[in-house]
Design a protein around this motif. Structure first.
Motif, short mmCIF file in Angstrom:
data_model
loop_
_atom_site.label_atom_id
_atom_site.label_comp_id
_atom_site.label_asym_id
_atom_site.label_seq_id
_atom_site.Cartn_x
_atom_site.Cartn_y
_atom_site.Cartn_z
N TYR A 118 -59.64 22.06 70.02
CA TYR A 118 -59.84 22.81 69.61
C TYR A 118 -58.04 23.23 69.55
O TYR A 118 -57.70 23.95 70.56
N VAL A 119 -56.93 22.26 68.99
CA VAL A 119 -56.26 23.21 68.78
C VAL A 119 -55.74 24.52 67.43
O VAL A 119 -55.57 23.62 66.07
N ASP A 120 -55.02 25.27 67.64
CA ASP A 120 -54.74 26.11 67.00
C ASP A 120 -53.52 25.79 66.12
O ASP A 120 -52.02 25.94 66.38
N PHE A 121 -52.92 24.93 65.31
CA PHE A 121 -52.00 24.45 64.94
C PHE A 121 -51.16 25.61 64.29
O PHE A 121 -49.82 25.04 63.73
N SER A 122 -51.38 26.71 63.36
CA SER A 122 -50.27 27.49 63.07
C SER A 122 -49.77 27.94 64.11
O SER A 122 -48.75 28.37 64.30
N THR A 172 -39.56 36.04 76.55
CA THR A 172 -40.17 38.17 76.09
C THR A 172 -39.80 37.35 74.80
O THR A 172 -40.97 37.99 74.14
N LYS A 173 -38.59 37.18 74.08
CA LYS A 173 -38.52 37.55 72.82
C LYS A 173 -39.46 36.16 71.69
O LYS A 173 -40.11 35.72 70.67
N PHE A 174 -39.23 34.93 72.73
CA PHE A 174 -40.06 34.16 72.63
C PHE A 174 -41.24 33.73 72.26
O PHE A 174 -41.89 33.10 71.82
N SER A 175 -41.81 34.40 73.42
CA SER A 175 -43.46 34.63 73.81
C SER A 175 -44.45 34.32 72.02
O SER A 175 -45.09 34.40 72.11
N SER A 176 -43.48 35.79 71.43
CA SER A 176 -44.89 35.90 70.75
C SER A 176 -44.77 35.13 69.53
O SER A 176 -45.37 35.10 68.98
N PHE A 177 -43.08 34.57 69.36
CA PHE A 177 -43.52 32.47 68.58
C PHE A 177 -44.46 32.09 69.01
O PHE A 177 -45.60 31.75 68.33
N SER A 178 -44.42 31.87 70.62
CA SER A 178 -46.35 31.09 71.20
C SER A 178 -47.49 31.61 70.86
O SER A 178 -47.86 30.67 70.92
N LYS A 179 -48.01 32.70 70.30
CA LYS A 179 -48.83 33.06 70.69
C LYS A 179 -49.05 33.49 68.88
O LYS A 179 -50.43 33.24 68.37
N GLY A 180 -48.79 32.48 68.26
CA GLY A 180 -48.68 32.62 66.22
C GLY A 180 -48.26 34.21 66.20
O GLY A 180 -48.89 33.88 64.33
N ILE A 181 -46.87 34.54 66.30
CA ILE A 181 -46.24 35.56 65.68
C ILE A 181 -45.41 35.67 64.94
O ILE A 181 -44.35 35.22 66.07
N LEU A 182 -44.29 36.23 64.06
CA LEU A 182 -43.88 36.28 64.14
C LEU A 182 -43.37 37.25 63.71
O LEU A 182 -44.37 38.23 62.54
N ILE A 183 -42.82 38.02 64.18
CA ILE A 183 -42.07 39.28 64.71
C ILE A 183 -40.66 39.24 63.18
O ILE A 183 -39.69 38.63 64.18
N ILE A 241 -45.93 39.01 61.19
CA ILE A 241 -47.72 38.57 60.66
C ILE A 241 -47.83 37.70 61.68
O ILE A 241 -47.24 37.03 62.44
N ASP A 242 -49.10 37.95 61.63
CA ASP A 242 -49.60 37.02 62.89
C ASP A 242 -50.85 35.61 62.28
O ASP A 242 -51.88 35.90 61.39
N LEU A 243 -50.32 34.63 62.47
CA LEU A 243 -50.92 33.73 61.69
C LEU A 243 -51.56 32.51 63.10
O LEU A 243 -51.74 31.63 62.78
N SER A 244 -52.31 33.01 63.34
CA SER A 244 -52.93 32.59 64.35
C SER A 244 -54.06 32.96 63.89
O SER A 244 -54.57 33.09 62.82
N ALA A 245 -55.06 32.14 64.26
CA ALA A 245 -56.52 31.21 63.90
C ALA A 245 -57.38 32.50 64.31
O ALA A 245 -58.32 33.48 63.23
N ALA A 246 -57.12 33.30 65.61
CA ALA A 246 -58.44 34.16 66.35
C ALA A 246 -57.63 35.62 65.66
O ALA A 246 -58.09 36.13 65.38
N LYS A 247 -56.13 35.79 65.54
CA LYS A 247 -55.90 37.60 64.82
C LYS A 247 -56.31 38.09 65.82
O LYS A 247 -56.40 39.34 65.85
#
Length: 731
Positions: A118-122, A172-183, A241-247
């Motif tokens: 399963y891939v989290d597409f968000s 470090t700033k990019f890592s939040s995007f890779s986790k599905g979070i828009l800051i 905004i946390d767009l990841s499926a697991a939140k």
């Protein structure tokens, strides 16, 4: 020269250079190959978390961006009507277009990973968004370096060196995007500094070519003021905004409701060691998460750093918090560092500690668990009973440790049972029932009718672990459940969607993966297997539900666990079941017997007793598997890869729901997201899938290069025809 023609001229400097396509192709291939070699999904059934792949793309652009920028011609700005700012902007957009093509051509990797799990597409969407900002920042910074240094080789070398040095801050700033979070703060960071580097490059070019105007100092002051105000504004008005499926990085509904219902302020103090950020990067997410909690009603949050041999460290040690020793040495030397990550919860003058919580999910769950106890007084006591051929101490120690780590107070109960075996308020956790006597079963039934809640894991199937042979027994608990309308089936379940066993060759290098159909994947969703709560079950039984019986009028039996629709029943052959995985994969079955089977159910309402006279209200959960929690099985399922804790998490969630803490179970379930291989796809196709991804990338770049050559030839023909027309006019 018009602006559009000027942009096309700059873009053609890249599009007409074959090296641009070659290096972009190498960028894609290296990222794919490195990702595949690192995870080794074909052998270990590793994670399907695609975030790591996008991080590889971001890190590799440290080399690719300077390479692409070095292909631009050295511009004489005195002969061009556009300003240096616009020229540098055109260059950034041109390079960004090629980088976007690299991202697009890498997307088949995402779908390839999704074919195994399963891939989290968000996360994919947020990662691509972050890559655009990351490429934009790197391109503008590289443009600044090339504007400062006239030589391409020196500019390339300096760009790579400086990007490597600054990469920790950028990445470090990019890592939040890779986790599905828009800051919002991180987006502002990329945009502001991209514009700053672009403006700085324009200023340097103006100074070099004598374009320095009188109004430039005013522009510089206004620009610096704009950057300062933008940074201040983004820090004050910061949202995420946390767009990841697991939140995992969002505050749950349960947490918000608990803080809103508090009569007194909840004082939280998080003690952490500064070096934790280097050892566990997720500590930064936890700190941001705590700051978000601090914005809730009745929340008071303090974050304190614990230095070695400081007063804070001695205070924590006097409170019973000793810290954790973690390995920090290199491969040739091993050293250990004591670190702290403790949370103090103070409510109404009562202080309690969460001894160690690095990630936000563990922290939030333990916090909510303590607040639930403060507000409702509900005890987390569980009576654990093992009534099969295994032992709690030797065979279920992983389960016990997991339950205790989840905040449950475990008390082991030995057979035979008596009326004093269970304490008031305890939830009964029964594993197996074959060894229960009639009096033991009667005591459990009486407790259920007197208000005790229970999580019962049992079936007719009894397994001999030395031979894996399965026998069946209709014990007293099975009979009791049958009298309630939950009738246990007589045979074994097989499924195409099942666990894949690793079988190693004698030399230990070759691996063969065999589908073991007697260990099916089960899910809490009846319509789909590929959902959040999917996990492996071993030799499970199945239930037939009789809801139309006259006795089932004031109660409900709700199915909650299912196999996939590609499941069937195995009947006995010569008075025994076939359990050999090599033989099972060669056998055929009647397709008409395929279907979805119920392996778990909730029973609530008024039921008539099997041994108890009259009727009573019960609230129990039943799971037709007693062996999935054993140490031996958990070790086999993990197979050296990511531990499969899905069944353990399901057990904790079931107990929390029985205690009326269903919202808290959702918080606990955040960590049980299926980022591992579990789909039916065959592992033997794994190398082929990624070879085709590489072939796809090669073909895409080859097609682009071919189109570029054809377009260039067409343009040259038009130019030659125009020249011939002009020559004819002069003649």
């Amino acid at each position: 020269m018009t602006k559009s023609k000027n942009f096309l001229r700059i873009f053609n400097q890249l599009s007409r250079n074959p090296l641009t396509y070659l290096f972009c192709l190498g960028f894609n291939l290296f990222s794919i190959i490195f990702y595949v070699l690192y995870f080794k999904m074909a052998k270990t059934g590793s994670s399907t978390n695609i975030s790591f792949f996008f991080r590889i793309l971001a890190l590799n652009c440290v080399i690719l961006v300077p390479l692409i920028c070095s292909f631009f011609d050295k511009t004489d700005f005195t002969d061009i009507p556009d300003s240096p700012l616009k020229i540098n902007f055109y260059r950034i957009i041109s390079s960004l277009l090629f980088l976007m093509c690299s991202i697009f051509f890498s997307l088949p990797v995402v779908f390839a990973v999704n074919s195994f799990g399963y891939v989290d597409f968000s996360k994919v969407f947020c990662s691509i968004t972050g890559l655009v900002f990351y490429f934009l920042l790197c391109s503008s910074f590289t443009g600044l370096i090339f504007s400062t240094v006239g030589n391409r080789g020196i500019g390339f070398a300096l760009s790579v060196i400086f990007l490597l040095c600054l990469n920790y801050l950028f990445f470090t700033k990019f890592s939040s995007f890779s986790k599905g979070i828009l800051i919002f703060k991180d987006i502002c960071f990329f945009l502001i500094f991209s514009f700053a580097f672009l403006f700085a490059g324009d200023l340097i070019v103006r100074c070099r070519y004598g374009f320095y105007l009188k109004k430039s100092p005013v522009q510089i002051i206004l620009f610096l003021l704009f950057i300062i105000l933008s940074l201040i504004f983004s820090s004050i008005w910061n949202f995420r905004i946390d767009l990841s499926a697991a939140k995992k990085n969002s505050i749950s509904k349960c947490t918000k409701e608990l803080f809103a219902s508090a009569e007194f302020p909840v004082e939280l103090t998080y003690y952490y060691s500064p070096q934790l950020k280097k050892i566990y990067p997720e500590t930064s997410d936890t700190l941001e998460f705590l700051k978000e909690i601090g914005k809730l009603k009745n929340a008071r949050v303090k974050i304190l750093k614990v230095r070695p041999d400081s007063e804070l460290e001695h205070k924590l040690q006097s409170s019973g918090i000793s810290g954790q020793n973690v390995q920090t040495g290199e491969s040739n030397s091993v050293t250990y560092t004591k670190v702290f990550a403790a949370l103090s919860v103070n409510y109404g003058g009562i202080e309690d500690f969460v001894p160690f919580a690095i990630d936000s999910v563990t922290l939030e769950y333990n916090l909510d668990l303590k607040l639930s106890y403060y507000f409702s007084g509900k005890q987390m006591n569980v009576a654990l009973v093992c009534a099969n051929n295994l032992s709690l101490d030797n065979d279920y120690s992983y389960l016990t440790a997991f339950l205790e780590a989840s905040g449950l107070l475990i008390r082991k109960v030995q057979l035979p049972l008596n009326q004093m075996s269970f304490l008031p308020g305890e939830t009964i956790f029964l594993i197996g029932s074959q060894n229960l006597s009639s009096s033991d079963a009667e005591i459990i039934e009486q407790k259920l009718f007197s208000g005790y809640k229970a999580f019962i894991c049992t079936s007719r199937n009894s397994v001999d672990f030395s031979t894996w042979q399965v026998t069946q027994k209709n014990d007293p608990i099975i009979k009791m459940l049958g009298s309630f309308g939950l009738v246990s089936g007589n045979d074994l379940i097989e499924s195409k969607n099942c666990h894949k066993m690793n079988f190693f060759s004698k030399n230990g290098t070759d691996v063969e993966l065999i589908d073991y159909s007697l260990w099916p994947l089960i899910t809490t969703e009846k319509k789909s297997l590929h959902v959040k709560n999917s996990f492996v079950s071993v030799w499970p039984g199945y239930f037939n539900i009789y809801e139309d019986s006259d006795i089932n009028k004031n109660n409900s039996i709700t199915p909650v666990l299912f196999t996939s629709e590609n499941s069937w029943i195995q009947h006995k052959f010569q008075d025994q079941y076939e359990v050999n995985p090599f033989i099972l994969q060669q056998l055929t079955h009647n397709s008409q017997e395929e279907g979805q089977f119920t392996v778990g159910a909730d029973l609530k309402g008024t039921f008539y007793g099997y041994r108890t006279l009259g009727a009573g209200n019960i609230d129990i959960k039943v799971f037709a598997d007693q062996y999935i929690f054993s140490n031996n099985i958990l070790n086999i399922i993990s197979g050296g890869g990511i531990p499969d804790t899905g069944s353990l998490t399901f057990a904790v969630d079931s107990i929390l729901e029985l205690k009326g803490l269903s919202e808290l179970s959702k918080v606990h379930n955040k960590s049980n997201f299926p980022e591992y291989v579990y789909k039916e796809s065959k592992y033997k196709y794994f190398p082929t899938v990624y070879i085709w991804c590489c072939i796809f990338v090669i073909l895409c770049w080859f097609i682009l290069l071919t189109l570029s050559v054809l377009i260039r030839k067409i343009q040259n023909k038009r130019i030659y025809s125009l020249i011939e027309v002009q020559m004819e006019k002069y003649k």
